[in-house]
Design a protein around this motif. Structure first.
Motif, PDB file in Angstrom:
ATOM      1  N   ASP A 140       4.187   4.363  -3.522  1.00  0.00           N
ATOM      2  CA  ASP A 140       3.856   5.193  -2.359  1.00  0.00           C
ATOM      3  C   ASP A 140       4.979   6.199  -2.126  1.00  0.00           C
ATOM      4  O   ASP A 140       5.958   5.918  -1.438  1.00  0.00           O
ATOM      5  CB  ASP A 140       3.662   4.311  -1.122  1.00  0.00           C
ATOM      6  CG  ASP A 140       3.133   5.108   0.065  1.00  0.00           C
ATOM      7  OD1 ASP A 140       3.206   6.347   0.026  1.00  0.00           O
ATOM      8  OD2 ASP A 140       2.667   4.483   1.028  1.00  0.00           O
TER       9      ASP A 140
ATOM     10  N   TYR B  83      -4.867   7.717   1.854  1.00  0.00           N
ATOM     11  CA  TYR B  83      -4.921   6.254   1.839  1.00  0.00           C
ATOM     12  C   TYR B  83      -6.368   5.752   1.798  1.00  0.00           C
ATOM     13  O   TYR B  83      -6.656   4.714   1.178  1.00  0.00           O
ATOM     14  CB  TYR B  83      -4.185   5.700   3.058  1.00  0.00           C
ATOM     15  CG  TYR B  83      -2.690   5.914   2.980  1.00  0.00           C
ATOM     16  CD1 TYR B  83      -1.881   5.060   2.230  1.00  0.00           C
ATOM     17  CD2 TYR B  83      -2.084   6.992   3.622  1.00  0.00           C
ATOM     18  CE1 TYR B  83      -0.516   5.258   2.136  1.00  0.00           C
ATOM     19  CE2 TYR B  83      -0.714   7.205   3.532  1.00  0.00           C
ATOM     20  CZ  TYR B  83       0.070   6.341   2.780  1.00  0.00           C
ATOM     21  OH  TYR B  83       1.427   6.547   2.687  1.00  0.00           O
TER      22      TYR B  83
ATOM     23  N   GLU C 234      -4.200  10.838   6.014  1.00  0.00           N
ATOM     24  CA  GLU C 234      -5.051   9.663   6.211  1.00  0.00           C
ATOM     25  C   GLU C 234      -6.072   9.529   5.093  1.00  0.00           C
ATOM     26  O   GLU C 234      -6.378   8.419   4.634  1.00  0.00           O
ATOM     27  CB  GLU C 234      -5.787   9.762   7.556  1.00  0.00           C
ATOM     28  CG  GLU C 234      -4.869   9.882   8.759  1.00  0.00           C
ATOM     29  CD  GLU C 234      -4.624  11.322   9.150  1.00  0.00           C
ATOM     30  OE1 GLU C 234      -5.150  11.759  10.174  1.00  0.00           O
ATOM     31  OE2 GLU C 234      -3.900  12.013   8.397  1.00  0.00           O
TER      32      GLU C 234
ATOM     33  N   LEU D  76       0.574   9.426  -3.815  1.00  0.00           N
ATOM     34  CA  LEU D  76       0.303   8.018  -4.092  1.00  0.00           C
ATOM     35  C   LEU D  76       0.033   7.892  -5.582  1.00  0.00           C
ATOM     36  O   LEU D  76      -0.725   8.692  -6.152  1.00  0.00           O
ATOM     37  CB  LEU D  76      -0.924   7.540  -3.306  1.00  0.00           C
ATOM     38  CG  LEU D  76      -0.841   7.565  -1.783  1.00  0.00           C
ATOM     39  CD1 LEU D  76      -2.177   7.139  -1.185  1.00  0.00           C
ATOM     40  CD2 LEU D  76       0.277   6.680  -1.279  1.00  0.00           C
TER      41      LEU D  76
END
Length: 724
Positions: free
Chosen positions: A296, A277, A274, A309
């Protein structure tokens, strides 16, 4: 034996993950044997030979390789270069280690003097499929050899470096061993293209301080941003691309050094997904992201398990740099590849089989390689085809698309729906009639892009791939399957043609002989024809005349008698022909009509059915209605040789509902010289066009040509002859 500096360095490298006394003793014993066996041997560099196997073991220790792998690395040259036998090694260290050493020894004998020596490349790939530890040892062996290549002759330096770029670096990349890969590439470039190596190297060094300052400023700024957002437990590092990567970008894209976007990279390592991002959001909020430069790889990992990423952004000072964001676990995989998942743990039970299963379950490409090696012999692939398939479909694959269920399918650049279909399953490929990409109907030559969702439309009645597909397919696997299908189909057609010619000739000569393999062997073995199937094939190819077979069956007839029979037969066909063009042996003026259900045409094999009041109805032998008839009422029928009329038949065509499809179908028929008598077109519930055309033609060959031409029409799914 007194412990020396080499041994102490090795033990220090492994001590953080191998602590078992029995394992340490095993490795110690292997080191002692290697040192004794290589005693007096020197490397080209002038160092004692024991420095090499020890260095290989230490390189593998970076991956936390298991004790057996380290022992095999220490002993990997003993069987080849000393008096130590494989039997002695197995007795001293066990079967598993002996098998590893033997496999590495065999690979050591392979020299890729020409990278087209596919037999040797195949051995390398098969060894990797059999036990990945063999290849890990071999890559580590090559990495140390590259580090000491200066002592070799220039010719060997170039040969070994080219071999490294062509074979070892791609395998390291596929295994996710990025540090090894980068070092292998940079060291190889130094010998293969020294001018470019030093040019790029000097360009990198020229502004090294400036770039380091730029990266440090960016890192400091990002740290402040993260602290403002109350993010903690993160690490930020900077790097410059390796020399070979920069060189490849300059060559492939034709760019100057200054025009390469992602020379500079900032790596952000956080504690959970998490946060990856969240970090990306902060970066994009404070830097200008470059369009189409975001990837991604967390949601869709690379086939070598790499996750991160990626985004390229512009700093306010005009500096372009790449940002990579990932978790600590992802960073470990990025550094060590698959080894990060099966690094040795002393509390686990290890076996070759378990490690292989681990590889297959985590690396889809490795599972594909395993399957390729299992299928190789069944498919009759030679080494060149096998190596081409692996290199094209595995090592060069870089397009990642999805099935409707979300499974990632990897294809080579330029891959099409046909490549995708054959990657799913051979039968899916053979029965493919259409495709949709992102819910949009596309042609079969559509070039797929990473991220596309692909769905394949199949039809069990499809006639299968055509030779045109060979021009469309980009993967060696798909092309090989298509060639196999076409060759098999051609052989089946040749066989069917030969069998039909033989059977017709038997009927024409009023023979009821049942030909057998034994009869064929007795009469045709001198021609290397030993079975009835082989005989039919040779007749179909035109290598054996049907007259030759009749001569063998009727040896007592003189040439004059045979000629007389042939003349009589021809005369019967010329005069005993009804308006249908069909000949029934023994009947001079039979009442004949052609069946409306299958609409037979010259070229079809046919049978007559004697009705109870309507004369003889002639059906094509493929007509499904024949199964309902009394077999005793079926009689042989032949087409005459002097037919001068046209015959009707129906074709059923399926395709998309695009505008102009029917018009194009009619144009194809007209350009083939075939008249259309009737046309009907409807759209079914699946939004497909179903077009039926009634055509008139002289013989089946015209029909076959038309079918092939219609199958080439874009968005036509399939064409089949209609039986009413």
């Amino acid at each position: 034996m007194e412990k020396d500096a080499l041994y102490n360095a090795l033990i220090k490298d492994i001590s953080h993950y191998i602590k078992s006394e029995s394992n340490i003793n095993l490795i110690t014993r292997a080191y002692e044997v290697a040192k004794i066996k290589h005693l007096g041997q020197m490397r080209k560099s002038g160092e004692p030979y024991i420095t090499h196997p020890t260095a290989v073991a230490r390189i593998l220790a970076e991956l936390e390789a298991g004790p057996q792998t380290l022992v095999a690395a220490l002993l990997h040259d003993t069987v080849e270069d000393t008096d130590y036998t494989l039997e002695g090694l197995e007795k001293d260290f066990g079967k598993d280690i002996a098998l590893l050493v033997d496999a590495v020894t065999k690979l050591n004998k392979i020299q890729f003097k020409d990278t087209r020596q596919t037999d040797n490349q195949q051995k390398m790939l098969l060894a990797m499929a059999k036990d990945v530890r063999v290849i890990l040892i071999k890559i580590a062996d090559r990495l140390h050899n590259m580090r000491t290549l200066d002592s070799m002759d220039p010719d060997k330096q170039i040969r070994i470096s080219k071999e490294t770029l062509d074979i070892y670096a791609p395998i390291a990349h596929r295994l996710g061993l990025f540090r090894w890969k980068a070092e292998l590439e940079d060291r190889s470039l130094r010998y293969v293209h020294p001018a470019m190596y030093y040019k790029v190297s000097n360009l990198v060094k020229a502004k090294k301080e400036e770039r380091e300052n730029s990266i440090n400023n960016v890192i400091a700024y990002i740290k402040d941003l993260f602290k403002e957002s109350e993010l903690s437990n993160f690490e930020i590092k900077g790097r410059i691309k390796n020399i070979y990567s920069i060189y490849k970008k300059m060559i492939n894209s034709g760019r100057d050094f200054e025009d390469i976007y992602d020379l500079l990279a900032v790596r952000i390592i956080v504690d959970k997904v998490e946060t990856c991002y969240q970090s990306l959001g902060i970066i994009h909020a404070h830097f200008t992201p470059i369009p189409k430069r975001f990837k991604d790889y967390i949601a869709v990992p690379k086939p070598n398990l790499y996750q991160s990423l990626h985004t390229t952004v512009l700093h306010s000072d005009g500096t372009l740099f790449e940002v990579q964001i990932r978790t600590k676990e992802m960073d470990k995989v990025a550094e060590d590849g698959i080894a990060a998942h099966w690094a040795y743990k002393e509390n686990k039970v290890y076996s070759k089989e378990r490690e292989q299963f681990e590889m297959m379950s985590r690396l889809k490409w490795y599972a594909d390689l395993m399957k390729m090696t299992e299928d190789k012999d069944d498919q009759g692939e030679n080494s060149e085809e096998f190596v081409e398939t692996v290199k094209t479909d595995i090592f060069s694959a870089n397009v990642y698309v999805f099935t409707p269920k979300g499974e990632v399918i990897e294809l080579p650049s330029g891959g099409t729906p046909i490549d995708f279909a054959y990657k799913i399953h051979t039968d899916v490929g053979h029965k493919t009639v259409g495709a949709t990409v992102n819910n949009r109907i596309v042609t079969l030559d559509h070039e797929l892009q990473t991220g596309d969702v692909v769905s394949i439309k199949t039809n069990k009645n499809s006639s299968g791939p055509s030779e045109d597909w060979l021009k469309i397919a980009k993967s060696a696997h798909a092309r090989h399957k298509i060639k196999g299908f076409i060759n098999k189909t051609n052989q089946e057609f040749t066989y069917s043609t030969g069998k039909d010619l033989v059977e017709r000739e038997l009927v024409a000569n009023k023979r009821n002989d049942e030909l057998t393999d034994e009869w064929v062997r007795i009469n045709f073995e001198k021609l290397s024809i030993t079975t009835l199937n082989d005989l039919y094939l040779e007749v179909g190819k035109g290598n054996i005349s049907v007259k030759t077979i009749i001569n063998k069956l009727m040896p007592d007839l003189t040439k004059e008698q045979l000629l007389k029979r042939q003349i009589e037969r021809t005369a019967r066909q010329l005069i005993a022909t009804s308006e249908t063009g069909v000949v029934i042996e023994g009947l001079s003026n039979p009442q004949i009509k052609l069946a409306n259900c299958c609409t037979p045409i010259p070229g079809d094999t046919i049978l007559g059915y004697v009705t109870k009041g309507s004369g003889i109805v002639v059906h094509a032998t493929h007509c499904i209605n024949l199964n309902q008839y009394d077999k005793n009422r079926l009689i042989p029928a032949l087409w005459a040789d002097n037919i001068n009329r046209k015959y009707p038949t129906w074709l059923k065509i399926k395709g998309t509902t695009r505008n102009g499809l029917l018009t194009e179908i009619i144009q194809v028929a007209n350009s083939s010289g075939i008249n259309i008598a009737e046309v009907s077109a409807v759209t079914n519930q699946e939004l497909e066009s179903i077009i039926k055309i009634k055509i008139t033609l002289k013989e089946k060959r015209e029909l076959d040509t038309l079918v092939v031409n219609l199958q080439k029409v874009p968005q036509v799914y399939y064409v089949e002859r209609e039986i009413i």
